[in-house]
Design a protein around this motif. Structure first.
Motif, PDB file in Angstrom:
ATOM      1  N   HIS A 276      -3.747   3.406 -11.599  1.00  0.00           N
ATOM      2  CA  HIS A 276      -3.560   4.102 -10.333  1.00  0.00           C
ATOM      3  C   HIS A 276      -4.928   4.273  -9.702  1.00  0.00           C
ATOM      4  CE1 HIS A 276      -4.672   8.113 -11.986  1.00  0.00           C
ATOM      5  NE2 HIS A 276      -3.962   7.753 -13.038  1.00  0.00           N
TER       6      HIS A 276
ATOM      7  N   SER B 268      -7.454   6.442  -6.471  1.00  0.00           N
ATOM      8  CA  SER B 268      -7.613   7.500  -5.481  1.00  0.00           C
ATOM      9  C   SER B 268      -8.726   7.113  -4.516  1.00  0.00           C
ATOM     10  CB  SER B 268      -7.936   8.843  -6.144  1.00  0.00           C
ATOM     11  OG  SER B 268      -9.167   8.765  -6.839  1.00  0.00           O
TER      12      SER B 268
ATOM     13  N   ASP C 143      -4.355  10.261  -3.573  1.00  0.00           N
ATOM     14  CA  ASP C 143      -4.059   9.518  -4.793  1.00  0.00           C
ATOM     15  C   ASP C 143      -2.834   8.621  -4.599  1.00  0.00           C
ATOM     16  OD1 ASP C 143      -3.601   8.768  -7.492  1.00  0.00           O
ATOM     17  OD2 ASP C 143      -4.284  10.707  -8.204  1.00  0.00           O
ATOM     18  N   SER C 144      -2.819   7.493  -5.288  1.00  0.00           N
ATOM     19  CA  SER C 144      -1.659   6.596  -5.241  1.00  0.00           C
ATOM     20  C   SER C 144      -0.620   6.945  -6.301  1.00  0.00           C
ATOM     21  CB  SER C 144      -2.100   5.144  -5.439  1.00  0.00           C
ATOM     22  OG  SER C 144      -2.574   4.939  -6.766  1.00  0.00           O
ATOM     23  N   LYS C 145      -1.034   7.702  -7.296  1.00  0.00           N
ATOM     24  CA  LYS C 145      -0.134   8.048  -8.400  1.00  0.00           C
ATOM     25  C   LYS C 145       1.066   8.807  -7.840  1.00  0.00           C
ATOM     26  CE  LYS C 145      -0.429  10.001 -13.022  1.00  0.00           C
ATOM     27  NZ  LYS C 145      -1.307  10.720 -13.949  1.00  0.00           N
TER      28      LYS C 145
ATOM     29  N   HIS D  39       3.193   7.510  -5.848  1.00  0.00           N
ATOM     30  CA  HIS D  39       3.644   6.808  -4.648  1.00  0.00           C
ATOM     31  C   HIS D  39       3.845   5.314  -4.900  1.00  0.00           C
ATOM     32  CE1 HIS D  39       2.824  10.334  -2.166  1.00  0.00           C
ATOM     33  NE2 HIS D  39       1.683  10.448  -2.828  1.00  0.00           N
ATOM     34  N   VAL D  40       3.158   4.781  -5.898  1.00  0.00           N
ATOM     35  CA  VAL D  40       3.209   3.352  -6.203  1.00  0.00           C
ATOM     36  C   VAL D  40       3.561   3.194  -7.678  1.00  0.00           C
ATOM     37  CG1 VAL D  40       1.877   1.210  -6.308  1.00  0.00           C
ATOM     38  CG2 VAL D  40       1.445   2.846  -4.462  1.00  0.00           C
TER      39      VAL D  40
ATOM     40  N   HIS E 100      -1.864  -0.311  -5.711  1.00  0.00           N
ATOM     41  CA  HIS E 100      -2.338   1.066  -5.505  1.00  0.00           C
ATOM     42  C   HIS E 100      -3.419   1.099  -4.424  1.00  0.00           C
ATOM     43  CE1 HIS E 100      -0.235   2.979  -8.886  1.00  0.00           C
ATOM     44  NE2 HIS E 100      -0.356   1.797  -9.456  1.00  0.00           N
TER      45      HIS E 100
ATOM     46  N   TYR F 154      -1.930   0.338  -0.971  1.00  0.00           N
ATOM     47  CA  TYR F 154      -1.232   1.532  -0.483  1.00  0.00           C
ATOM     48  C   TYR F 154      -2.221   2.493   0.176  1.00  0.00           C
ATOM     49  CZ  TYR F 154       0.701   6.234  -0.703  1.00  0.00           C
ATOM     50  OH  TYR F 154       1.076   7.514  -0.385  1.00  0.00           O
ATOM     51  N   LEU F 155      -3.347   2.761  -0.488  1.00  0.00           N
ATOM     52  CA  LEU F 155      -4.340   3.679   0.067  1.00  0.00           C
ATOM     53  C   LEU F 155      -4.958   3.135   1.340  1.00  0.00           C
ATOM     54  CD1 LEU F 155      -6.019   4.816  -3.264  1.00  0.00           C
ATOM     55  CD2 LEU F 155      -4.563   6.209  -1.769  1.00  0.00           C
TER      56      LEU F 155
ATOM     57  N   ARG G 111      -2.260   3.629   4.011  1.00  0.00           N
ATOM     58  CA  ARG G 111      -2.023   5.050   4.299  1.00  0.00           C
ATOM     59  C   ARG G 111      -3.167   5.678   5.097  1.00  0.00           C
ATOM     60  NH1 ARG G 111      -0.926  10.001   0.144  1.00  0.00           N
ATOM     61  NH2 ARG G 111      -0.073  11.397   1.712  1.00  0.00           N
TER      62      ARG G 111
ATOM     63  N   CYS H  17     -10.579   4.126  -9.675  1.00  0.00           N
ATOM     64  CA  CYS H  17      -9.434   3.457 -10.277  1.00  0.00           C
ATOM     65  C   CYS H  17      -9.291   3.803 -11.750  1.00  0.00           C
ATOM     66  CB  CYS H  17      -9.592   1.946 -10.150  1.00  0.00           C
ATOM     67  SG  CYS H  17      -9.855   1.361  -8.464  1.00  0.00           S
TER      68      CYS H  17
END
Length: 139
Positions: free
Chosen positions: A9, A11, A62-64, A66-67, A75, A78-79, A82, A105
């Protein structure tokens, strides 16, 4: 053996003390998963108050949660989406506020045979904006 947790994951975090976390929330239009103000106590992920005041201001997403992927690329993408990265004004804003930013990561490599998959375009984008990509590998 089946794992019960994700093996990766990421951030996106900004560290600085000039602007309050609300500034970054408004700038990105995203509520942070974690934030702190230097010298103030913060709420920990468990919902408790931290034992010590923050040493630096932090704004982080954070991607945790959400992915769902054991690879880093989804991940990080996604960030990027977003937060609408890259942003042309962000490097100057970081410089003006003395901020540092990074993708941090998490990479579980207990098996010893996994290679982190940070896409070149994302690494290049972060470097161009003045940020870094860091991998915390667990074996």
């Amino acid at each position: 053996m089946v794992t019960t947790h994700q093996l990766a994951h990421a951030s996106f975090t900004i560290y600085q003390d000039v602007k309050r976390p609300e500034f970054w929330t408004n700038y990105f239009g995203v509520e942070p998963d974690m934030q702190s103000i230097r010298g103030q106590f913060r709420t920990t992920p468990s919902g408790r108050t931290s034992k010590y005041p923050a040493r630096i201001g932090v704004w982080s997403v954070d991607s945790k949660g959400h992915v769902q992927s054991n690879l880093l690329a989804p991940h990080l993408r996604y960030l990027v989406e977003r937060l609408a990265l890259p942003r042309s004004d962000l490097p100057e804003l970081l410089k003006r506020t003395g901020a540092q930013m990074r993708f941090f990561c998490y990479w579980d490599n207990e098996s010893g045979d996994r290679v982190p998959d940070v896409p070149d375009d994302i690494r290049t984008m972060m470097e161009a904006m003045g940020g870094t990509v860091e991998i915390d590998e667990y074996q």
